[in-house]
Design a protein around this motif. Sequence first.
Motif, PDB file in Angstrom:
ATOM      1  N   THR A 113      24.988 -22.130  60.617  1.00 57.02           N
ATOM      2  CA  THR A 113      25.914 -21.268  60.563  1.00 57.02           C
ATOM      3  C   THR A 113      26.953 -21.146  61.832  1.00 57.02           C
ATOM      4  O   THR A 113      28.217 -21.015  61.539  1.00 57.02           O
ATOM      5  CB  THR A 113      25.326 -19.808  60.730  1.00 57.02           C
ATOM      6  OG1 THR A 113      24.239 -19.412  59.710  1.00 57.02           O
ATOM      7  CG2 THR A 113      26.174 -18.504  60.847  1.00 57.02           C
ATOM      8  N   PHE A 114      26.225 -21.734  62.942  1.00 55.66           N
ATOM      9  CA  PHE A 114      27.507 -21.954  64.195  1.00 55.66           C
ATOM     10  C   PHE A 114      28.350 -23.092  63.748  1.00 55.66           C
ATOM     11  O   PHE A 114      29.495 -22.945  63.957  1.00 55.66           O
ATOM     12  CB  PHE A 114      26.468 -22.280  65.445  1.00 55.66           C
ATOM     13  CG  PHE A 114      26.008 -21.055  66.118  1.00 55.66           C
ATOM     14  CD1 PHE A 114      27.040 -20.709  66.976  1.00 55.66           C
ATOM     15  CD2 PHE A 114      24.809 -20.692  66.219  1.00 55.66           C
ATOM     16  CE1 PHE A 114      26.807 -19.499  67.836  1.00 55.66           C
ATOM     17  CE2 PHE A 114      24.581 -19.360  66.937  1.00 55.66           C
ATOM     18  CZ  PHE A 114      25.631 -18.949  67.797  1.00 55.66           C
ATOM     19  N   GLU A 115      27.802 -23.971  62.987  1.00 58.64           N
ATOM     20  CA  GLU A 115      28.817 -25.332  62.515  1.00 58.64           C
ATOM     21  C   GLU A 115      29.769 -24.899  61.553  1.00 58.64           C
ATOM     22  O   GLU A 115      30.929 -25.603  61.556  1.00 58.64           O
ATOM     23  CB  GLU A 115      28.084 -26.364  62.132  1.00 58.64           C
ATOM     24  CG  GLU A 115      27.325 -26.846  63.411  1.00 58.64           C
ATOM     25  CD  GLU A 115      26.107 -27.921  62.787  1.00 58.64           C
ATOM     26  OE1 GLU A 115      25.821 -28.778  63.701  1.00 58.64           O
ATOM     27  OE2 GLU A 115      25.998 -28.419  61.735  1.00 58.64           O
ATOM     28  N   ALA A 118      33.242 -20.627  60.666  1.00 60.33           N
ATOM     29  CA  ALA A 118      34.551 -20.745  61.025  1.00 60.33           C
ATOM     30  C   ALA A 118      35.212 -20.995  59.795  1.00 60.33           C
ATOM     31  O   ALA A 118      36.495 -20.713  59.561  1.00 60.33           O
ATOM     32  CB  ALA A 118      35.004 -21.499  62.235  1.00 60.33           C
ATOM     33  N   SER A 123      33.753 -15.859  63.356  1.00 57.31           N
ATOM     34  CA  SER A 123      33.763 -15.909  64.591  1.00 57.31           C
ATOM     35  C   SER A 123      32.443 -16.709  64.998  1.00 57.31           C
ATOM     36  O   SER A 123      31.238 -15.990  65.152  1.00 57.31           O
ATOM     37  CB  SER A 123      34.241 -15.111  65.707  1.00 57.31           C
ATOM     38  OG  SER A 123      33.926 -15.280  66.911  1.00 57.31           O
ATOM     39  N   PRO A 124      32.253 -18.014  65.620  1.00 53.45           N
ATOM     40  CA  PRO A 124      31.090 -18.544  66.164  1.00 53.45           C
ATOM     41  C   PRO A 124      30.583 -17.355  67.301  1.00 53.45           C
ATOM     42  O   PRO A 124      29.579 -17.689  68.146  1.00 53.45           O
ATOM     43  CB  PRO A 124      31.215 -19.898  66.584  1.00 53.45           C
ATOM     44  CG  PRO A 124      32.613 -20.205  65.747  1.00 53.45           C
ATOM     45  CD  PRO A 124      33.199 -19.154  65.789  1.00 53.45           C
ATOM     46  N   ARG A 125      31.283 -16.857  68.251  1.00 58.21           N
ATOM     47  CA  ARG A 125      31.072 -15.907  69.140  1.00 58.21           C
ATOM     48  C   ARG A 125      30.491 -14.580  68.849  1.00 58.21           C
ATOM     49  O   ARG A 125      30.128 -13.815  69.609  1.00 58.21           O
ATOM     50  CB  ARG A 125      32.332 -15.841  70.192  1.00 58.21           C
ATOM     51  CG  ARG A 125      32.845 -17.038  70.732  1.00 58.21           C
ATOM     52  CD  ARG A 125      34.245 -16.689  71.408  1.00 58.21           C
ATOM     53  NE  ARG A 125      35.213 -15.975  70.826  1.00 58.21           N
ATOM     54  CZ  ARG A 125      36.013 -16.225  69.785  1.00 58.21           C
ATOM     55  NH1 ARG A 125      36.249 -17.492  69.376  1.00 58.21           N
ATOM     56  NH2 ARG A 125      36.839 -15.225  69.417  1.00 58.21           N
ATOM     57  N   ILE A 127      27.767 -14.137  66.396  1.00 56.48           N
ATOM     58  CA  ILE A 127      26.706 -14.200  65.633  1.00 56.48           C
ATOM     59  C   ILE A 127      25.358 -13.555  65.762  1.00 56.48           C
ATOM     60  O   ILE A 127      24.944 -13.775  67.094  1.00 56.48           O
ATOM     61  CB  ILE A 127      26.508 -15.868  65.265  1.00 56.48           C
ATOM     62  CG1 ILE A 127      27.685 -16.465  64.508  1.00 56.48           C
ATOM     63  CG2 ILE A 127      25.196 -16.033  64.433  1.00 56.48           C
ATOM     64  CD1 ILE A 127      27.420 -18.042  64.491  1.00 56.48           C
ATOM     65  N   ILE A 154      22.081 -26.008  70.568  1.00 54.59           N
ATOM     66  CA  ILE A 154      22.687 -24.516  70.645  1.00 54.59           C
ATOM     67  C   ILE A 154      22.176 -23.846  71.736  1.00 54.59           C
ATOM     68  O   ILE A 154      20.647 -23.596  71.823  1.00 54.59           O
ATOM     69  CB  ILE A 154      22.367 -23.844  69.189  1.00 54.59           C
ATOM     70  CG1 ILE A 154      23.232 -24.402  68.127  1.00 54.59           C
ATOM     71  CG2 ILE A 154      22.864 -22.246  69.351  1.00 54.59           C
ATOM     72  CD1 ILE A 154      22.857 -23.927  66.639  1.00 54.59           C
TER      73      ILE A 154
END
Length: 267
Positions: A113-115, A118, A123-125, A127, A154
Motif C-alpha cells: 500500500t505504501f508503495e 499514490a 497519500s502515503p502520509r 494510511i 517502513i
Amino acid sequence: MKNLITTFCFLFLFLSAFSQEMVYQETKDITYTAHSDGYSQEKCKIDIYYPENKKDFITLIWFHGGGLTGGSKEIPDYLKNKGIAIVGVGYRFSPQVKVVDIIGDAADAVKWTFEHIAEYGGSPRKIVVGGHSAGAYLSLMLGLNKRYLSDRNISTDMILGIASFSSQAITHFTARKEKGLTEFQPTVDELAPLFWVRKDAPAILLITGDRELEMVGRYEENAYLKRMLELVGHTNVKLFELDGYDHGMTYPAYPLLLKELENWTKK
C-alpha cells in the motif's frame, strides 16, 4: 454588466465542482506477496476501493476477522462512498502457517500500500491500519511492534493511526494454541500487543462491545492496553465500549472510526 456575467460564470463553475458526485472504482485480487508457493498466491491478495476523482485521500488498510484460521478479505459496506480508500486484505491461515507468518503477510500488504497507493491518487502520509477481531490484532501488532514493518523498510511513524475493533491485547488465542495453551490461559509474550506498548506509537482507536457480551475478556484486555499506553506516555489513545453490543459490534463502531479519521488528519 460584463463583471456581473463573469461573476455568475465563476459561481456556476464553483457550484458545479462542489456538487460533482464522487466516483468510486474497485480493483480486485491484486497479489501483494513475494512468496511464490500456491497457497501464498491464493491467499495473499487485496481488493482496493477508492475514489476515482479525488486526490490525497485517506487509505484504510482493513484486515478481516476469523481467529487467524478463516475468513476472507472484505471492504465494509458502511465505509464505502465516504471519501476514503479501503484496502481489503487477504492473508494465510493457521495451522497452515504460524501466527508470525500471518503478521508478516499483513506487513507485506502494508508495504504494498505504501508503495502503490499514490498510483490510485492516495497519500502515503494518510494510511491507517485497522480491522475487526483477528484483523484488529494484526493491526495492533504492526503498529506497536516496529520490527515487522522496519524489516520491510517502513517506519511505524509513517502510519497515521490504528483502528482496532475488538482485538486481543494479550497473546492471540491461536498463537497460544500453537504452544498447547487454551483460550483460558492468558499469556503476554512477544505475540501480544501489550508486550510492545510504547510512548511513540501511532494514534490508536480501540473499540469493543459490551464487556458482559464480548468474547472472553476483550473489553478488559483493551482497557488494560489503553492504561499501559497512557502510563508509558502515549497521548493519543481512545477506548470506546459499545453498551448492548456483542463481538459483532462493527456497525456502531464504523461512524466512530470515520470521525476519528477526520481528527487524525487535522493534527
